[in-house]
Design a protein around this motif. Sequence first.
Motif, PDB file in Angstrom:
ATOM      1  N   ASP A 115       9.547  13.537  40.026  1.00  0.00           N
ATOM      2  CA  ASP A 115       9.113  12.163  40.328  1.00  0.00           C
ATOM      3  C   ASP A 115      10.334  11.251  40.227  1.00  0.00           C
ATOM      4  O   ASP A 115      11.335  11.616  39.614  1.00  0.00           O
ATOM      5  N   SER A 116      10.234  10.081  40.831  1.00  0.00           N
ATOM      6  CA  SER A 116      11.447   9.275  40.985  1.00  0.00           C
ATOM      7  C   SER A 116      11.942   8.721  39.635  1.00  0.00           C
ATOM      8  O   SER A 116      13.151   8.594  39.426  1.00  0.00           O
ATOM      9  N   GLU A 117      11.020   8.422  38.732  1.00  0.00           N
ATOM     10  CA  GLU A 117      11.457   7.910  37.415  1.00  0.00           C
ATOM     11  C   GLU A 117      12.238   8.982  36.647  1.00  0.00           C
ATOM     12  O   GLU A 117      13.264   8.710  36.036  1.00  0.00           O
ATOM     13  N   SER A 118      11.708  10.228  36.705  1.00  0.00           N
ATOM     14  CA  SER A 118      12.414  11.319  36.008  1.00  0.00           C
ATOM     15  C   SER A 118      13.764  11.568  36.670  1.00  0.00           C
ATOM     16  O   SER A 118      14.781  11.743  35.981  1.00  0.00           O
ATOM     17  N   ARG A 119      13.755  11.557  38.012  1.00  0.00           N
ATOM     18  CA  ARG A 119      15.016  11.857  38.717  1.00  0.00           C
ATOM     19  C   ARG A 119      16.118  10.886  38.300  1.00  0.00           C
ATOM     20  O   ARG A 119      17.261  11.292  38.074  1.00  0.00           O
ATOM     21  N   GLN A 120      15.741   9.601  38.192  1.00  0.00           N
ATOM     22  CA  GLN A 120      16.766   8.615  37.793  1.00  0.00           C
ATOM     23  C   GLN A 120      17.398   8.991  36.447  1.00  0.00           C
ATOM     24  O   GLN A 120      18.587   8.805  36.233  1.00  0.00           O
ATOM     25  N   TRP A 121      16.564   9.520  35.556  1.00  0.00           N
ATOM     26  CA  TRP A 121      17.113   9.884  34.239  1.00  0.00           C
ATOM     27  C   TRP A 121      17.944  11.159  34.319  1.00  0.00           C
ATOM     28  O   TRP A 121      18.960  11.261  33.647  1.00  0.00           O
ATOM     29  N   PHE A 122      17.507  12.139  35.130  1.00  0.00           N
ATOM     30  CA  PHE A 122      18.322  13.349  35.275  1.00  0.00           C
ATOM     31  C   PHE A 122      19.676  13.012  35.908  1.00  0.00           C
ATOM     32  O   PHE A 122      20.640  13.735  35.750  1.00  0.00           O
ATOM     33  N   ILE A 123      19.704  11.906  36.644  1.00  0.00           N
ATOM     34  CA  ILE A 123      20.962  11.500  37.275  1.00  0.00           C
ATOM     35  C   ILE A 123      21.802  10.631  36.332  1.00  0.00           C
ATOM     36  O   ILE A 123      22.997  10.855  36.161  1.00  0.00           O
ATOM     37  N   HIS A 124      21.160   9.628  35.704  1.00  0.00           N
ATOM     38  CA  HIS A 124      21.953   8.611  34.998  1.00  0.00           C
ATOM     39  C   HIS A 124      22.090   8.813  33.489  1.00  0.00           C
ATOM     40  O   HIS A 124      22.925   8.145  32.868  1.00  0.00           O
ATOM     41  N   ALA A 125      21.271   9.664  32.873  1.00  0.00           N
ATOM     42  CA  ALA A 125      21.435   9.861  31.422  1.00  0.00           C
ATOM     43  C   ALA A 125      22.862  10.344  31.174  1.00  0.00           C
ATOM     44  O   ALA A 125      23.367  11.221  31.893  1.00  0.00           O
ATOM     45  N   ASN A 126      23.511   9.800  30.165  1.00  0.00           N
ATOM     46  CA  ASN A 126      24.914  10.139  29.943  1.00  0.00           C
ATOM     47  C   ASN A 126      25.102  11.631  29.662  1.00  0.00           C
ATOM     48  O   ASN A 126      26.094  12.240  30.063  1.00  0.00           O
ATOM     49  N   ASP A 127      24.119  12.235  28.981  1.00  0.00           N
ATOM     50  CA  ASP A 127      24.241  13.673  28.687  1.00  0.00           C
ATOM     51  C   ASP A 127      24.173  14.517  29.960  1.00  0.00           C
ATOM     52  O   ASP A 127      24.798  15.576  30.040  1.00  0.00           O
TER      53      ASP A 127
END
Length: 334
Positions: A115-127
């Motif tokens: 989903d798009s919210e999760s994708r943003q985190w898989f992309i932008h989370a620093n880890d």
Amino acid sequence: MNWQPFRGHAPGNMTIYSASFPDVSDQWPMKDDVTREINALNQVMKNDPALMPPRIVENSDGQATLVPQHAWSGKVFETRPALAAWRARLVPSALALFVVQNPLEDRLPDGSRMDSESRQWFIHANDAIGVRSRARVLAALVDKYIRNDIDSDWISLASGAAIPVLEALQNAKLDGQRVHLTLVDDDAVALRWAETMAAQQGLDVGEQLTLLKRHLVHHMIRHDDLLLELGEHQAELVDALGIFEYFNDADAVVFLRRAMRLVKPGGAVIISNMLTTSPQIDFLMRCIGWDPIFPRTLQQLQDIHLAAGVPVDDVSVVVPKDGVYAVMEIRVPE
Ligand SMILES: C[S@@+](CC[C@H](N)C(=O)[O-])C[C@H]1O[C@@H](n2cnc3c(N)ncnc32)[C@H](O)[C@@H]1O
């Protein structure tokens, strides 16, 4: 590759560089918003050490489900179904890293829809950025070890799905040189993924690829039978990305000492370790709930290589700008 000066806190005698790499997060929308949101959650976790990571329980049909232990974690997963599925079913396996390394895929390896919210985190989370950048460091370092001879041997310990290794090989643009890869991991599923992806790159088991399902603690740390099986001083290169922080200090020393014995004179061992100073580490450990690991300081990493008998002059360290991992190139003298 141009390494840059490292501006953080490191032992005075350590050869250490920083580096930055192009990343999918550079162009993807919402970077600042996601970074702000995760930084705020990281601060909440830091301020309250009593906040615990989610628990994973099996529900009645045998599926792993997530039980958040505090409201912050609850809210994070409630609004991000793919992230919740990823945490419950894939962490800490190599397939969890596959998602971070391929955040544009429509489905997770377990079939869950992105989903798009999760994708943003898989992309932008620093880890997540750190997992991708450590692979770029590996790619930059390996070139000098696999281009020299017509045939070379590369052993990947805790290879997982071998994504960094295969990416590095693809980018190396070899000029007729053949690299034989040995992938060692105790997860049969990850090795099968590795085999499929290697085949897509034209590497076949039996010819250029060997897969070994082995437990590194049992076969390389408590005993040395893996060393005997792989052969001493046979490989130009041994990489062990994403495993050192699973070993306590005493085990890490033995592991490194034995990994060095696999390498030919002139070759190298490349390992990574999460740093205690990784900027969103409290969020990762207690809001997302990554497996317990041993993040380390640069001083602790130096202490370990010294205890393994590796002098300071044989080690160079790269810490990418995101500050998540230290990648150590440990050379075996000619
Ligand atoms: C974080 S992943 C790293 C995978 C890969 N090196 C990468 O960077 O993409 C860690 C890998 O270590 C493997 N692993 C963990 N403990 C292990 C052990 N004791 N013996 C062998 N493999 C192990 C896991 O199965 C997993 O594939």
